[in-house]
Scaffold this motif. Structure first.
Motif, PDB file in Angstrom:
ATOM      1  N   UNK B  25      -4.380  -5.768 -74.518  1.00 44.71           N
ATOM      2  CA  UNK B  25      -4.190  -6.003 -75.144  1.00 44.71           C
ATOM      3  C   UNK B  25      -5.611  -5.797 -76.442  1.00 44.71           C
ATOM      4  N   UNK B  26      -5.375  -5.350 -77.216  1.00 38.74           N
ATOM      5  CA  UNK B  26      -6.267  -3.817 -78.015  1.00 38.74           C
ATOM      6  C   UNK B  26      -6.415  -4.454 -79.615  1.00 38.74           C
ATOM      7  N   UNK B  27      -8.084  -4.532 -80.062  1.00 36.81           N
ATOM      8  CA  UNK B  27      -8.477  -5.643 -81.696  1.00 36.81           C
ATOM      9  C   UNK B  27      -8.381  -3.982 -81.923  1.00 36.81           C
ATOM     10  N   UNK B  58      -5.786 -12.721 -88.432  1.00 36.04           N
ATOM     11  CA  UNK B  58      -7.349 -12.356 -88.787  1.00 36.04           C
ATOM     12  C   UNK B  58      -8.685 -12.623 -87.766  1.00 36.04           C
ATOM     13  N   UNK B  59      -9.029 -11.720 -86.860  1.00 38.68           N
ATOM     14  CA  UNK B  59      -9.545 -12.408 -85.752  1.00 38.68           C
ATOM     15  C   UNK B  59     -11.200 -11.793 -86.725  1.00 38.68           C
ATOM     16  N   UNK B  60     -11.621 -11.106 -87.559  1.00 37.71           N
ATOM     17  CA  UNK B  60     -12.775 -10.671 -87.831  1.00 37.71           C
ATOM     18  C   UNK B  60     -13.618 -11.496 -89.092  1.00 37.71           C
ATOM     19  N   UNK B  71      -6.568  -8.774 -83.309  1.00 40.16           N
ATOM     20  CA  UNK B  71      -6.618  -8.554 -82.211  1.00 40.16           C
ATOM     21  C   UNK B  71      -4.768  -8.741 -81.710  1.00 40.16           C
ATOM     22  N   UNK B  72      -4.031  -7.176 -80.816  1.00 38.76           N
ATOM     23  CA  UNK B  72      -3.022  -8.028 -80.728  1.00 38.76           C
ATOM     24  C   UNK B  72      -3.060  -7.318 -79.787  1.00 38.76           C
ATOM     25  N   UNK B 119      -5.873 -16.708 -77.286  1.00 41.33           N
ATOM     26  CA  UNK B 119      -6.038 -17.520 -78.440  1.00 41.33           C
ATOM     27  C   UNK B 119      -7.148 -18.011 -78.909  1.00 41.33           C
ATOM     28  N   UNK B 120      -8.192 -17.001 -78.449  1.00 46.65           N
ATOM     29  CA  UNK B 120      -9.418 -17.141 -78.563  1.00 46.65           C
ATOM     30  C   UNK B 120      -9.757 -15.849 -80.534  1.00 46.65           C
ATOM     31  N   UNK B 121      -7.775 -15.466 -80.930  1.00 45.97           N
ATOM     32  CA  UNK B 121      -8.632 -14.160 -81.310  1.00 45.97           C
ATOM     33  C   UNK B 121      -8.303 -14.961 -83.101  1.00 45.97           C
TER      34      UNK B 121
END
Lengths: 346, 272
Positions: B25-27, B58-60, B71-72, B119-121
């Motif tokens: 997992x990377x952001x 979108x995670x930001x 986050x992928x 899921x938190x992303x």
């Protein structure tokens, strides 16, 4: 609007010739080795037939092809750049072909009406569909025949949708009756065909296809709810299903699609929107490689849910137009009407 | 020539920085060519040139408009394509799409966010928004669980999060050295004070969402106070391809991906 006219049967060739001169292409039902199919008219009148029950392809494909190129793009040599690029090299062209769909049956015209609502009526407008649709003239031929697969009368799709069609035609003993329903239709009758038609002041004959199978009204009400379909068992109907996807490919209202990127040269790609079938495994796959519609039965019921409950709730009309292609051309002859009539219970 | 806005055309975005969260997992921080406005829970379609598009949340923070973070997790062809790109790589962005969290309606309420794994992303955008506007909300709790400590993402932010909100990080298969909470996320629901106005935001694998929803309902939480973020393979994002229909009348891309539990009760609880 001007009133009804009669086109004499032996003048039909002139009608087609004049339409093909005026428009980029005219799509007419023509005899082929495998049955009657909608094909572009190239002047061979001997192949044209207005005497058909069901074509082996659907005319909607000429408005919404099974595959559309959305855009093409090139990526710079190596996709790693030190400086951010300002724009993609995206190129797109929205096709605008001026065309006439000649002598489609009311059921197919209803399918076009459904797609108009689904793809341009709610929220985002699909520019590719709209461009093709705006340039299409729809000439409906009302139908007075049916075979053991038609069920248009149950859904009310045997009558011409007057807001979608431009001209409606009906075959009678005197000749072909023609009535304009839109400004375009009126212009065609007045300007293009004025010398080969005569006025007619009789009644417009009501279409009587005389379906051999029917879905009762109360069954349709149950289908709208959705739950009765979930509860019913389709196991014995889908047993013979070979997952060939013919039903969804020939359905004039199926519009589920997939966007894929295909290489067309070195560093050059195209994004293609393709028809996707709910009968395929890939259709309902989500990220954890879980397939939501794992069994044939679920996929079969999904199709029925989409056509009735879903479409009615989302767009206010049924997604099924009763053309019967999904049953008539199914290699295993799996009948949705039989399933609905025998298994759906309140 | 191109006068009609074509909704299928992506806008370029380039990768500004990459954070390695876990082994797969990377952001990615993306610098957009045109600023976008979005609310937490919405998603974008990310194009990897030559490979295809995928929908990603979108995670930001929604307060930053010209940069977004995604986050992928490496799963298929397209996500592997993103992983193969370094800083400066070019992606295409379409969106934002879907209905997010109605930010005006959640003001002055207790918020509980329950998520597992990646899921938190889906809710990080909401968490960052709450952190920046902390005084607009009452009690805020985040319950986050994974199996192993190496699966935890956004580890570098936990100190910042827990300085303003109540953060519970739990492991279901903790190593012996782990000193924090242990067990599944459902175990810690009792730690939260539940009143009528408390809103729950849930995201995780289908089974996790089902068990969390079941636990919440058994504690008397009304289904319309539980918001879930669903995942489907959305192709167009605009309701034109009909691929992400979940039940009669609902597209995930247009009516979701954030749903209240009352809307999708059968789909969620059916997993148990």
């Amino acid at each position: 609007m001007t009133g009804t006219h009669i086109i004499l049967e032996d003048k039909l060739e002139h009608v087609l010739a004049r339409l093909s001169r005026e428009y980029d292409r005219v799509i007419v039902p023509q005899k082929t080795r495998n049955g009657v199919a909608f094909k572009e008219y190239h002047g061979d009148y001997s192949k044209v037939t207005l005497d058909y029950i069901r074509t082996i392809n659907n005319p909607v494909l000429y408005i919404k092809p099974a595959e559309i190129t959305l855009y093409t793009y090139t990526i710079p040599e190596g996709i790693m750049l030190k400086e951010p690029i300002k724009a993609f090299n995206i190129d797109y062209e929205i096709p605008r072909i001026r065309q006439v769909l000649f002598a489609i049956h009311p059921c197919d015209a209803h399918a076009i009406r459904y797609l108009d609502i689904a793809l341009t009526g709610k929220g985002v407008v699909d520019p590719y569909y709209k461009a093709m649709r705006d340039n299409t003239v729809i000439i409906v031929l009302e139908c007075n025949k049916s075979d053991e697969y038609c069920f248009c009368e149950s859904l009310g799709t045997h009558e011409t949708p007057e807001d979608t069609a431009d001209i409606k035609l009906a075959k009678t003993e005197k000749g072909i009756l023609a009535k304009p329903l839109s400004d375009t239709g009126e212009r065609i009758i007045k300007e293009l065909l004025s010398d080969i038609i005569v006025e007619y002041d009789g009644e417009w004959p009501k279409p009587k296809p005389g379906n051999k199978i029917k879905i009762p009204e109360w069954k349709l009400k149950l289908l709208e709810k959705g739950e009765p379909v979930d509860k019913a068992s389709a196991e014995k109907y889908v047993e013979k299903c070979v997952l060939c996807e013919t039903c969804t490919n020939l359905c004039p209202t199926c519009f589920c699609s997939d966007i894929v990127h295909v290489p067309i040269g070195i560093n050059k790609f195209k994004a293609v929107k393709r028809k996707a079938s709910c009968q395929s495994r890939y259709y309902s796959m989500i990220a954890v490689e879980k397939v939501l519609l794992e069994r044939k039965e679920l996929r079969f019921k999904w199709r029925i849910l989409h056509k009735y409950a879903f479409s009615k709730r989302m767009y206010g009309i049924y997604g099924c137009v009763g053309c019967g292609r999904c049953t008539a051309l199914c290699p295993s002859k799996i009948s949705i009407v039989e399933f609905i009539n025998k298994e759906i219970e309140g | 020539m191109q006068t009609v806005r074509n909704p299928y055309i992506p806008k370029p975005a380039h990768i500004e920085s990459i954070r390695y969260e876990t082994i797969d997992i990377r952001t990615y921080t993306l610098h957009l060519s045109e600023p976008i406005e979005f609310t937490p829970g919405q998603f974008v379609e990310v194009l990897v040139p030559g490979l295809g598009e995928i929908p990603i949340s979108i995670a930001s923070s929604p307060l930053v408009r010209n940069r977004i973070e995604i986050t992928v997790q490496r799963r298929g062809m397209v996500t592997t394509g993103i992983f193969n790109m370094g800083v400066g790589g070019i992606l295409g962005i379409r969106g934002p799409y879907g209905k997010g969290v109605p930010l005006k309606e959640i003001k002055d309420k207790n918020i509980v966010i329950i998520a597992t794994g990646i899921g938190i992303a889906a809710w990080r955008s909401l968490i960052l928004y709450i952190l920046e506007r902390r005084n607009e909300f009452k009690d805020v709790t985040v319950i986050y669980g994974t199996r192993y400590p190496e699966d935890l993402i956004y580890r570098y932010e936990y100190d910042y999060w827990s300085s303003k909100i109540n953060l519970i990080v739990t492991l279901s298969r903790p190593p012996e050295t782990w000193k924090g909470y242990k067990g599944r996320v459902t175990k810690y629901i009792d730690k939260v004070k539940i009143d009528e106005e408390t809103l729950f935001f849930v995201c995780g694998s289908p089974v996790v969402m089902a068990s969390v929803a079941k636990e919440l309902i058994s504690r008397g939480v009304k289904p319309d106070k539980i918001l879930v973020s669903l995942e489907r393979h959305m192709k167009c994002g605009m309701g034109l391809c009909a691929r992400c229909m979940i039940k009669p009348g609902y597209f995930v891309c247009r009516d979701g991906p954030v749903f209240t539990l009352s809307q999708v009760k059968e789909e969620i609880l059916g997993e148990l």
